[in-house]
Design an enzyme around this catalytic site. Sequence first.
Site, PDB file in Angstrom:
ATOM      1  N   HIS A 128       0.832  -1.203   0.000  1.00  0.00           N
ATOM      2  CA  HIS A 128       0.000   0.000   0.000  1.00  0.00           C
ATOM      3  C   HIS A 128       0.868   1.255   0.000  1.00  0.00           C
ATOM      4  O   HIS A 128       0.598   2.212  -0.739  1.00  0.00           O
ATOM      5  CB  HIS A 128      -0.905  -0.030   1.242  1.00  0.00           C
ATOM      6  N   GLU A 129       1.927   1.259   0.806  1.00  0.00           N
ATOM      7  CA  GLU A 129       2.805   2.432   0.851  1.00  0.00           C
ATOM      8  C   GLU A 129       3.577   2.590  -0.462  1.00  0.00           C
ATOM      9  O   GLU A 129       3.788   3.709  -0.934  1.00  0.00           O
ATOM     10  CB  GLU A 129       3.771   2.317   2.038  1.00  0.00           C
ATOM     11  N   HIS A 132       1.495   4.398  -2.916  1.00  0.00           N
ATOM     12  CA  HIS A 132       1.559   5.856  -2.778  1.00  0.00           C
ATOM     13  C   HIS A 132       2.775   6.404  -3.530  1.00  0.00           C
ATOM     14  O   HIS A 132       2.703   7.463  -4.151  1.00  0.00           O
ATOM     15  CB  HIS A 132       1.644   6.245  -1.305  1.00  0.00           C
TER      16      HIS A 132
END
Length: 321
Positions: A128-129, A132
Amino acid sequence: MNQTKTFMLMAAMVALFMGLGFLIGGRPGMTIALLFGAGMNIFAWWNSDKMVLRMHNAQEVGPEHPLHQIVAPLAARAELPMPRVYIVEQAQPNAFATGRNPENAAVAATSGLMRMLDRDEVAAVMAHELAHVKNRDTLLMTMTATLAGAISMLGNFAFFFGGNRGNGQSNALVGLVAMIVAPLAAAVVQMAISRTREYGADAVGADISGQPLKLASALAKLQGAAQRIPNPVAEANPAAASLYIVNPGLGGVRDNLFSTHPAAENHIAALEAMAGSDMPEIGASAGEPWPLRAPVAAARKPSALGIPKAGPQKDRRNPWA
């Protein structure tokens, strides 16, 4: 899309600087504030990752560390340069990404997260990071956190020193306006950091890790723990709340116009819909350290938050529907 958001954000931040500068020193003050705001934008763009990591006292880890070993194959799968990997010694389980571009990115996880989640859940969070980073959301997140703090400082300056415009307005009025502008700046930051970026990172991150239900499981654990365990960095600098994967416990957890994160229930509902099924029971307890033993036989449960589902949940928002 992110470039448009960033431009609009920077324009709003500069406008706030100029407005406060006008209250403090008239047109000369507005000009000085404009130059100061432009300088802060450039400085934040170039140095925001260093400031965020220093603020958290993050420690970089090398290839021998398990977190680095998790991130490396995920970055390769996402076709990203290998980011720097950091550990933050903090009890609250959380994670964030920073950096002005993928070539200068860093991802970090707290020691509390490493203790709470199993290996697959850690991988899902880090994916998920990395999403980003891939979406270039990190530029928006770090610059807003940095500039919001600077605007608050300028607002405090206006409150204590008042106006100098020579048009009959009192210092008390200037101070009152400054008191209003400071919360407005925080609201602008929260609005500018769109909640849709979190849903987008969920989608891309789930594609990177291939395990959307593991991310749903992790989010349920992290959100519950974040409401119980304090985050000293976020408490000292509330503008940093938008950096984390889950709300660090500074406010409510429901979606609203000014929230920095979607509600965990909506995160999880979207991930379950993406996976095409309800989430299976995870074999780990919330406090079990990873790597995890082999999971027990999967038992079905309604959702990662344990909320019973009485039927089709048409009222729950799914941003990918």
